[in-house]
Design a protein around this motif. Structure first.
Motif, PDB file in Angstrom:
ATOM      1  N   GLN A  91       0.837  -1.195   0.000  1.00 54.62           N
ATOM      2  CA  GLN A  91       0.000   0.000   0.000  1.00 54.62           C
ATOM      3  C   GLN A  91       0.873   1.247   0.000  1.00 54.62           C
ATOM      4  OE1 GLN A  91      -3.560   0.266  -0.225  1.00 54.62           O
ATOM      5  NE2 GLN A  91      -2.831   2.318  -0.745  1.00 54.62           N
ATOM      6  N   GLU A  92       1.987   1.208   0.692  1.00 51.76           N
ATOM      7  CA  GLU A  92       2.913   2.340   0.710  1.00 51.76           C
ATOM      8  C   GLU A  92       3.453   2.626  -0.694  1.00 51.76           C
ATOM      9  OE1 GLU A  92       7.095   3.749   2.810  1.00 51.76           O
ATOM     10  OE2 GLU A  92       6.057   1.990   3.590  1.00 51.76           O
ATOM     11  N   ASP A  95       0.651   4.202  -2.626  1.00 49.57           N
ATOM     12  CA  ASP A  95       0.460   5.588  -2.200  1.00 49.57           C
ATOM     13  C   ASP A  95       1.453   6.520  -2.906  1.00 49.57           C
ATOM     14  OD1 ASP A  95      -1.565   4.728  -0.503  1.00 49.57           O
ATOM     15  OD2 ASP A  95      -0.331   4.861   1.316  1.00 49.57           O
ATOM     16  N   PHE A  99       0.427   9.447  -5.448  1.00 44.24           N
ATOM     17  CA  PHE A  99       0.871  10.806  -5.142  1.00 44.24           C
ATOM     18  C   PHE A  99       1.583  11.422  -6.351  1.00 44.24           C
ATOM     19  CE2 PHE A  99       4.081  13.810  -3.574  1.00 44.24           C
ATOM     20  CZ  PHE A  99       3.257  14.729  -2.937  1.00 44.24           C
ATOM     21  N   SER A 133      -5.814   0.576  -2.088  1.00 48.85           N
ATOM     22  CA  SER A 133      -6.496   1.854  -2.057  1.00 48.85           C
ATOM     23  C   SER A 133      -5.759   2.867  -2.931  1.00 48.85           C
ATOM     24  CB  SER A 133      -6.573   2.384  -0.623  1.00 48.85           C
ATOM     25  OG  SER A 133      -7.051   3.703  -0.603  1.00 48.85           O
TER      26      SER A 133
END
Length: 135
Positions: A91-92, A95, A99, A133
């Protein structure tokens, strides 16, 4: 090995893969494509997506965020902006990818707006495909 071709995947950080493959499914910026032995030569840009490689010993999948793929009758070479083994994507990681796409979209001007919008949409679809996500 019958009907295999060379497959190489490199990113700025390292060489991720180099082996004999039977089929490579490429997330091309103009549409997905599948390359096999004796494919007509082509150079294409990549969109964010999953690069799938079938080999005699199984399937390997990688997440790419962009770059280029060169297809020749003898093989496929992918030079990715960023590439990771699909099962290693966290997930990191997602992200960070989201971004970067959002920053590019927010900073887009009239000349780059369409490309930034498409990249952002591709990143959102990639997150969904990975079950992560995109928030």
């Amino acid at each position: 090995m019958a009907d295999t071709m060379n497959f190489d995947l490199v990113s700025p950080e390292r060489s991720l893969a180099s082996f004999a493959a039977t089929e490579v499914q490429i997330p091309g910026s103009e549409g997905d494509m599948t390359a096999m032995l004796n494919h007509a030569p082509i150079l294409t840009t990549l969109r964010p997506g999953v690069l799938s490689v079938k080999a005699p010993d199984g399937l390997s999948e990688y997440v790419v965020t962009g770059g280029f793929a060169e297809v020749t009758p003898e093989g496929v070479t992918v030079i990715a902006e960023r590439a990771m083994v699909k099962s290693d994507v966290t997930q990191e990681d997602m992200d960070g990818i989201v971004f970067g796409a959002k920053v590019a979209l927010d900073g887009a001007n009239e000349a780059t707006q369409d490309a930034a919008t498409k990249t952002h949409a591709d990143v959102m679809a990639l997150a969904a495909a990975l079950g992560l996500s995109a928030a």
